[in-house]
Design an enzyme around this catalytic site. Structure first.
Site, PDB file in Angstrom:
ATOM      1  CB  THR A   1      -0.964   0.049   1.213  1.00 22.22           C
ATOM      2  OG1 THR A   1      -0.197  -0.047   2.422  1.00 22.22           O
ATOM      3  CG2 THR A   1      -1.990  -1.060   1.174  1.00 22.22           C
TER       4      THR A   1
ATOM      5  N   GLY B   1      12.375  -9.094  16.845  1.00 21.13           N
ATOM      6  CA  GLY B   1      13.602  -9.888  16.779  1.00 21.13           C
ATOM      7  C   GLY B   1      14.788  -9.041  16.342  1.00 21.13           C
TER       8      GLY B   1
ATOM      9  CE1 TYR C   1      -4.175  -1.777  10.821  1.00 16.50           C
ATOM     10  CE2 TYR C   1      -6.040  -0.646  11.832  1.00 16.50           C
ATOM     11  CZ  TYR C   1      -4.723  -0.641  11.411  1.00 16.50           C
ATOM     12  OH  TYR C   1      -3.948   0.483  11.582  1.00 16.50           O
TER      13      TYR C   1
ATOM     14  CE  LYS D   1      -1.310  -1.991  13.186  1.00 16.30           C
ATOM     15  NZ  LYS D   1       0.130  -1.721  13.021  1.00 16.30           N
TER      16      LYS D   1
ATOM     17  NE  ARG E   1      -6.554   5.815   5.701  1.00 16.70           N
ATOM     18  CZ  ARG E   1      -5.414   5.603   6.353  1.00 16.70           C
ATOM     19  NH1 ARG E   1      -5.393   5.495   7.658  1.00 16.70           N
ATOM     20  NH2 ARG E   1      -4.282   5.510   5.687  1.00 16.70           N
TER      21      ARG E   1
HETATM   22  N1  UDP Z   1     -16.930   7.201   5.623  1.00 22.80           N
HETATM   23  C1  UDP Z   1     -17.944   7.770   4.896  1.00 22.80           C
HETATM   24  N2  UDP Z   1     -17.777   7.884   3.548  1.00 22.80           N
HETATM   25  C2  UDP Z   1     -16.653   7.511   2.895  1.00 22.80           C
HETATM   26  C3  UDP Z   1     -15.603   6.939   3.652  1.00 22.80           C
HETATM   27  C4  UDP Z   1     -15.793   6.788   5.009  1.00 22.80           C
HETATM   28  O1  UDP Z   1     -18.991   8.150   5.434  1.00 22.80           O
HETATM   29  O2  UDP Z   1     -16.570   7.685   1.660  1.00 22.80           O
HETATM   30  C5  UDP Z   1     -17.108   7.052   7.073  1.00 22.80           C
HETATM   31  C6  UDP Z   1     -16.890   5.630   7.605  1.00 22.80           C
HETATM   32  O3  UDP Z   1     -18.084   4.901   7.545  1.00 22.80           O
HETATM   33  C7  UDP Z   1     -16.431   5.908   9.007  1.00 22.80           C
HETATM   34  C8  UDP Z   1     -15.697   7.245   8.922  1.00 22.80           C
HETATM   35  O4  UDP Z   1     -16.126   7.831   7.708  1.00 22.80           O
HETATM   36  O5  UDP Z   1     -17.546   6.060   9.873  1.00 22.80           O
HETATM   37  C9  UDP Z   1     -14.186   7.096   8.915  1.00 22.80           C
HETATM   38  O6  UDP Z   1     -13.853   6.137   7.970  1.00 22.80           O
HETATM   39  P1  UDP Z   1     -12.366   5.811   7.560  1.00 22.80           P
HETATM   40  O7  UDP Z   1     -12.408   4.770   6.494  1.00 22.80           O
HETATM   41  O8  UDP Z   1     -11.644   7.072   7.238  1.00 22.80           O
HETATM   42  O9  UDP Z   1     -11.663   5.244   8.857  1.00 22.80           O
HETATM   43  P2  UDP Z   1     -12.110   4.432  10.172  1.00 22.80           P
HETATM   44  O10 UDP Z   1     -12.137   5.444  11.237  1.00 22.80           O
HETATM   45  O11 UDP Z   1     -13.480   3.830   9.969  1.00 22.80           O
HETATM   46  O12 UDP Z   1     -11.074   3.409  10.316  1.00 22.80           O
END
Ligand code: UDP
Length: 317
Positions: A44, A111, A154, A158, A195
């Site tokens: 990525t 390690g 994930y 973690k 995101r």
């Molecule tokens: N989200 C959204 N529309 C998008 C992408 C994300 O409404 O196009 C919302 C998603 O459902 C979450 C929040 O934005 O509630 C943050 O999402 P992200 O993928 O950035 O990260 P997360 O905090 O969920 O890991």
């Protein structure tokens, strides 16, 4: 001077160094006069994030998957383990590499730290709190995670990474640290990483519909990258072994974020509502009392300023 000529310089190994945060860490540690070994398998991450460092004699890139054995010659003083897919669509697309890099990759990098007698810092995440029943989330909260849900690959990787890091600290006396990173944003995020900030900004700049998931009443708290890197740097220089939240406590609804980005980009985009992904956390806000007290750290960049800078970067990219 070549890398080898500079005596007394510390060397840091940054896994995931070609990623969004990793590449900013490469910049920061070079500024702090470290030699930087950046290791990334580019699943990525992107070479574009580190191309400006190519000619720096203190910088070295090694293409390697840290879930496989790591063989490094020379001294290493500090290991920062940042390799992992980190956005929900990335870890849904790469579920097994995500589990492997959090487990095998963490084991391998621990390690390296052990054999090199190096300090160690693990990049963990607010995802260890899952869909939290406590808001804001202090480090003492154990979390609410669905281990067999789509995000489990994930979250559990973690959580395992934190557990094995603490075990190396306790059993081997390794000098470890754990940062729990909350949502962050800024230049070098991938446009298509799925995101919320890259999605909304790219949609707004093209006057395309803004895709709010659910009703948009779920919350997030967004930290600008420079603030986050400062917190991580301070933690790397500290002696704090327990987990430390780093993030911006300013919490807002996703619908509010959509409206703010439309306003800042002067976009003609309309908001559309798509289904909420499974296990999408409803609330998220870091309790940063520990970071304030122990690192004398708090975020400085407000959301509007950080978003403007990020929008400018997306316009140029
Ligand atoms: N989200 C959204 N529309 C998008 C992408 C994300 O409404 O196009 C919302 C998603 O459902 C979450 C929040 O934005 O509630 C943050 O999402 P992200 O993928 O950035 O990260 P997360 O905090 O969920 O890991």
């Amino acid at each position: 001077m070549s890398r080898e000529d500079k005596v007394g310089m510390k060397t840091v190994l940054i896994t995931g160094g070609a990623g969004f945060l990793g590449s900013h860490l490469c910049d920061r540690f070079l500024k702090e006069s470290y030699k930087v070994i950046c290791m990334d398998n580019l699943i990525t991450g992107s070479l574009a994030n580190i191309s400006h460092l190519e000619k720096n004699p203190d910088f070295k890139f090694i293409k390697h998957n840290v879930s496989e054995h790591i063989d490094l010659t020379g001294d290493v003083d500090l290991v920062l383990h940042f390799a992992s897919p980190a956005s929900p669509i990335d870890y849904l697309m790469h579920p097994i590499p995500t589990l492997k890099v959090g487990s095998l990759g963490t084991h391998n990098t621990l390690g390296v730290a052990k054999v090199k007698n190096a300090k160690y810092l693990l990049a963990s995440t607010s995802e260890v709190y899952g869909d939290p029943k406590v808001n804001p989330q202090p480090e003492s909260y154990y979390g609410h995670v669905n281990c067999v849900g789509p995000r489990g690959v994930y979250d559990e990787a973690k959580r395992f990474a934190e557990a094995i890091t603490m075990a190396y600290h306790k059993a081997h006396g390794l000098d470890t640290r754990i940062v729990r990173i909350f949502n962050c944003y800024g230049p070098r995020m991938r446009k298509n990483d799925g995101r919320v900030i890259p999605n909304f900004i790219t949609q707004a700049l093209k006057n395309e519909p803004i895709t709010v998931y659910g009703k948009g009443d779920q919350t997030r708290s967004l930290c600008f990258v420079t603030d986050l890197i400062e917190g991580i740097f301070r933690l790397s220089q500290s002696d704090i072994h327990g987990p430390v939240n780093i993030g911006n406590p300013h919490e807002l609804k996703i619908i509010g974020l959509a409206k703010l980005i439309i306003a800042l980009t002067k976009s003609k985009s309309k908001i559309i509502y798509n289904p909420l992904p499974i296990d999408d956390p409803k609330l998220r806000q870091p309790d940063i009392s520990r970071a304030r007290k122990l690192l004398n750290w708090s975020p400085k960049v407000d959301l509007e300023k950080g978003l403007k800078e990020t929008i400018d970067w997306f316009k140029g990219g």
